[in-house]
Design a protein around this motif. Structure first.
Motif, PDB file in Angstrom:
ATOM      1  N   SER A 214      -7.914   1.403  -9.084  1.00  0.00           N
ATOM      2  CA  SER A 214      -8.397   0.053  -8.803  1.00  0.00           C
ATOM      3  C   SER A 214      -9.494  -0.353  -9.774  1.00  0.00           C
ATOM      4  CB  SER A 214      -8.912  -0.020  -7.362  1.00  0.00           C
ATOM      5  OG  SER A 214      -7.912   0.344  -6.447  1.00  0.00           O
ATOM      6  N   ARG A 215     -10.322   0.611 -10.166  1.00  0.00           N
ATOM      7  CA  ARG A 215     -11.401   0.288 -11.105  1.00  0.00           C
ATOM      8  C   ARG A 215     -10.863   0.003 -12.501  1.00  0.00           C
ATOM      9  NH1 ARG A 215     -14.376   2.660 -14.910  1.00  0.00           N
ATOM     10  NH2 ARG A 215     -13.147   4.577 -14.764  1.00  0.00           N
TER      11      ARG A 215
ATOM     12  N   GLN B 114       0.817  -1.203   0.000  1.00  0.00           N
ATOM     13  CA  GLN B 114       0.000   0.000   0.000  1.00  0.00           C
ATOM     14  C   GLN B 114       0.859   1.264   0.000  1.00  0.00           C
ATOM     15  OE1 GLN B 114      -3.144  -0.524  -0.512  1.00  0.00           O
ATOM     16  NE2 GLN B 114      -2.707  -2.716  -0.349  1.00  0.00           N
TER      17      GLN B 114
ATOM     18  N   ALA C 215      -5.611  -4.533  -9.554  1.00  0.00           N
ATOM     19  CA  ALA C 215      -5.779  -3.774  -8.314  1.00  0.00           C
ATOM     20  C   ALA C 215      -7.195  -3.863  -7.762  1.00  0.00           C
ATOM     21  CB  ALA C 215      -5.419  -2.291  -8.552  1.00  0.00           C
ATOM     22  N   GLU C 216      -8.001  -4.800  -8.236  1.00  0.00           N
ATOM     23  CA  GLU C 216      -9.381  -4.895  -7.774  1.00  0.00           C
ATOM     24  C   GLU C 216      -9.464  -5.215  -6.288  1.00  0.00           C
ATOM     25  OE1 GLU C 216     -11.288  -7.731 -10.237  1.00  0.00           O
ATOM     26  OE2 GLU C 216     -11.429  -6.418 -11.986  1.00  0.00           O
ATOM     27  N   SER C 217      -8.493  -5.972  -5.772  1.00  0.00           N
ATOM     28  CA  SER C 217      -8.531  -6.335  -4.360  1.00  0.00           C
ATOM     29  C   SER C 217      -8.340  -5.126  -3.445  1.00  0.00           C
ATOM     30  CB  SER C 217      -7.446  -7.372  -4.054  1.00  0.00           C
ATOM     31  OG  SER C 217      -6.161  -6.848  -4.367  1.00  0.00           O
ATOM     32  N   PHE C 218      -7.733  -4.052  -3.951  1.00  0.00           N
ATOM     33  CA  PHE C 218      -7.491  -2.886  -3.107  1.00  0.00           C
ATOM     34  C   PHE C 218      -8.783  -2.172  -2.737  1.00  0.00           C
ATOM     35  CE2 PHE C 218      -3.238  -2.766  -5.462  1.00  0.00           C
ATOM     36  CZ  PHE C 218      -2.651  -3.571  -4.510  1.00  0.00           C
ATOM     37  N   SER C 219      -9.768  -2.207  -3.626  1.00  0.00           N
ATOM     38  CA  SER C 219     -11.010  -1.494  -3.338  1.00  0.00           C
ATOM     39  C   SER C 219     -11.765  -2.128  -2.176  1.00  0.00           C
ATOM     40  CB  SER C 219     -11.895  -1.460  -4.586  1.00  0.00           C
ATOM     41  OG  SER C 219     -12.198  -2.781  -5.012  1.00  0.00           O
TER      42      SER C 219
ATOM     43  N   THR D  14      -8.770   4.720  -5.922  1.00  0.00           N
ATOM     44  CA  THR D  14      -9.986   3.952  -6.205  1.00  0.00           C
ATOM     45  C   THR D  14     -10.241   3.877  -7.700  1.00  0.00           C
ATOM     46  OG1 THR D  14     -10.900   4.685  -4.085  1.00  0.00           O
ATOM     47  CG2 THR D  14     -12.431   3.762  -5.686  1.00  0.00           C
TER      48      THR D  14
END
Length: 622
Positions: free
Chosen positions: A311-312, A270, A317-321, A308
């Motif tokens: 991430s979209r 992060q 990076a989908e897991s970060f949302s 965000t």
């Protein structure tokens, strides 16, 4: 395995602490040698006087030697005293930060103290925020720094936390990231390490004393001499100081492995993501606003929106949302909005050189107002500047009935000026003159032979010698000169405002000191230098072609907003954006570059026709 790991951690921590103390003693030995060298003439004088009293050194020669050595000893002692006073009293550099009083972040202070108890080290004296993706301990025990402290003791260092971490990281991740940093307070409390650090900071501050503008010529001359001595001592301590800090870091890292080690591995990912989003937000989103005299008041909240959006867009990076459902670290603050605003203003000062306080020409802007207050205003200001330069160059209105009757500046005028005429006209088609055809074939064969006879690099050299668009070059040079004048005028205004604010601050200091005990506002002051120039510029100076492309793009966007179904918008990763039918127009840049670089208006003209933009209509400027 746990026992082996724990033993290894203890051994590594002990090794790091011992290495740091050993290097600290080496730094102190340099200080001792300098002191011994300073008192050496005095010691020789004492020996000579003692020899005279005991009748061992008698005679005119010894009397002369005693006087010479005495004078030398007095001069050396005076010089050493001056150097020692300057080193002791010089104000060490401090990182500009937003200081947090304990009343403004009681939960954050409690988290840090609990972390220090688990690590078995003294807690930091205070907590401060910096608009950067980093965290460290900073010693502010100098009396000049203690005047600006809002809380904490005098011995322990201050914990500086990157403000983007508080908004993007969760509470557990922040605790894991801060563990190695807080663990550094243990070695910092050792007397030898603390003394070595004070000596190094004093020397560093003494080197900068000659640059003080308040010194008169005589004092400046003396300060230059002190600075030279301090520079020699710094050079002698440089290697030992670097190894000492490495030892302190190693000891803190080994000690922190016992606290949230598994979470720290995840939190480090992060950290890298926050750094990427913060850099993108500053260079693409905040910088255009700063150049317009506006500073986004919620930069830290904006980095969450930027990440965000990342991430979209990025499937990796989908897991970060999913983390956004957990408690963010900014909940540890009593007033996150006020702290975010202070950090955002400090970021504008550091990275752009803006004023220290808001004013008529330096106003905050909310994200909801960004498209209207920044994007649209920036486009129209750039378009007005472009037409001002065109008028200065004496460019007449573009030919054609519509453009000639226009009541204001048009995009057609800009395109016509930048369009490069074709070097050759259209070839005759269907010629009945056989002689002309034979002549053309002969010329073609000759050109073909010349091409084969030429050197391989000649064609490339010819292309480099030929200017791509002379009109664009002239326009870019005029734009660069105008922007340089505007920037010089802006810096002059900032300098004048800074001087006025500094004078007002000096006049308010006695009153503020008297009311210091009654202050209850959780929003705390910003520490650090004031000045018109950014300490950390975000981007190098732009070229004339880049400036011209930006201004032509702004003109196209103004025409699209005024004559088509388009609107200014904000892209969290790319900054100002043109929205056509609710979608971002991502294909405009290459078409503008074709006009600017090659003088080819056809790609841009095709895009204007497709989106319904009427370039012959006048646009509204600032």
């Amino acid at each position: 395995m746990n026992g082996v790991s724990g033993t290894g951690s203890v051994v590594g921590e002990e090794w790091g602490a011992r290495a740091a103390r050993s290097r600290a003693l080496a730094v102190l030995r340099v200080r001792g040698r300098a002191l011994g060298l300073a008192v050496l003439p005095a010691a020789v004088a004492v020996v000579l006087y003692a020899g005279g009293v005991t009748d061992h050194f008698t005679g005119a020669a010894w009397d002369t030697a005693r006087w010479v050595v005495t004078v030398l000893a007095v001069l050396v002692l005076l010089a050493a005293t001056a150097v020692a006073l300057v080193v002791a009293r010089a104000r060490p550099a401090a990182t500009p930060t937003v200081e947090l009083a304990e009343t403004s972040a009681p939960d954050l202070y409690r988290l840090v103290r609990d972390l220090a108890d688990r690590l078995g080290v003294p807690p930091p004296a205070a907590i401060a925020l910096t608009p950067d993706c980093d965290s460290w301990l900073e010693d502010r025990t100098h009396r000049a720094h203690r005047l600006h402290r809002t809380t904490g003791g005098d011995g322990a260092p201050v914990l500086v936390i990157g403000s983007p971490f508080l908004w993007w990281m969760r509470v557990g991740e922040l605790r894991a990231v801060l563990a190695p940093v807080v663990a550094g307070t243990g070695p910092a409390a050792h007397p030898d390490i603390a003394a070595a650090r004070r000596f190094i900071r004093g020397l560093d501050a003494a080197v900068a004393v000659p640059r003080d503008s308040r010194l008169d010529p005589l004092r400046r001359l003396g300060a230059h001499g002190v600075g030279q001595v301090a520079r020699v001592l710094l050079h002698a301590c440089r290697g030992h100081a670097a190894e000492m800090e490495r030892g302190v870091a190693a000891a803190g890292s080994e000690r922190a492995q016992a606290v949230d080690y598994g979470v720290r591995i995840v939190a480090q990912e992060q950290v890298g993501l926050a750094y990427a989003g913060w850099d993108r937000l500053l260079t693409r989103v905040a910088l255009p606003a700063w150049r317009m005299g506006r500073w986004p008041a919620k930069l830290d909240a904006g980095v969450v929106s930027a990440l965000t959006e990342l991430s979209r867009r990025d499937r990796l990076a989908e897991s970060f949302s999913s983390r956004l459902g957990e408690r963010p670290a900014c909940d540890l603050l009593e007033e996150p909005g006020a702290v975010d605003e202070a950090a955002s203003l400090l970021a504008a000062r550091l990275f752009h050189g803006g004023p220290a306080e808001p004013g008529p020409d330096w106003a905050p802007v909310e994200w909801s107002q960004y498209p209207e207050e920044v994007v649209d205003r920036k486009w129209r200001t750039d378009a007005a500047r472009l037409h001002q330069v065109l008028d200065g160059l004496g460019v007449a209105a573009a030919s054609g009935d519509r453009a000639a009757d226009a009541a204001g500046p048009t995009l057609t005028q800009v395109m016509a000026h930048l369009t490069t005429p074709s070097p050759t006209g259209p070839d005759p088609v269907g010629s009945d003159d056989g002689h002309d055809t034979e002549h053309d074939d002969t010329q073609h064969d000759a050109a073909h032979d010349d091409t084969h006879d030429a050197e391989p690099g000649d064609a490339h050299d010819d292309e480099d010698d030929q200017p791509g668009n002379p009109a664009a070059d002239a326009l870019a040079g005029a734009l660069s000169a105008l922007l340089a004048r505007e920037e010089a005028a802006r810096e002059a205004r900032v300098v004048a405002a800074a001087e006025t604010a500094r004078s007002a601050e000096k006049s308010r200091k006695p009153a503020r000191t008297a009311e210091k005990g009654r202050t209850t506002t959780p929003h705390v002051a910003v520490s650090g230098p004031d000045g018109p120039l950014p300490l950390f510029p975000l981007q190098p100076p732009r070229t004339g072609r880049d400036l011209l492309a930006d201004h032509v793009t702004a003109m196209v966007c103004c025409a699209a907003v005024d004559t088509a179904e388009a609107a200014p918008g904000l892209d969290w990763l790319d900054g100002p954006a043109l929205l056509v039918g609710g979608e971002r127009a991502a294909d405009l840049g290459p078409r503008v570059l074709a006009l600017v670089e090659d003088g080819d208006p056809e790609p841009l003209r095709a895009w204007l026709t497709l989106t319904g933009v009427r370039p012959e209509k006048p646009v509204r400027l600032v």
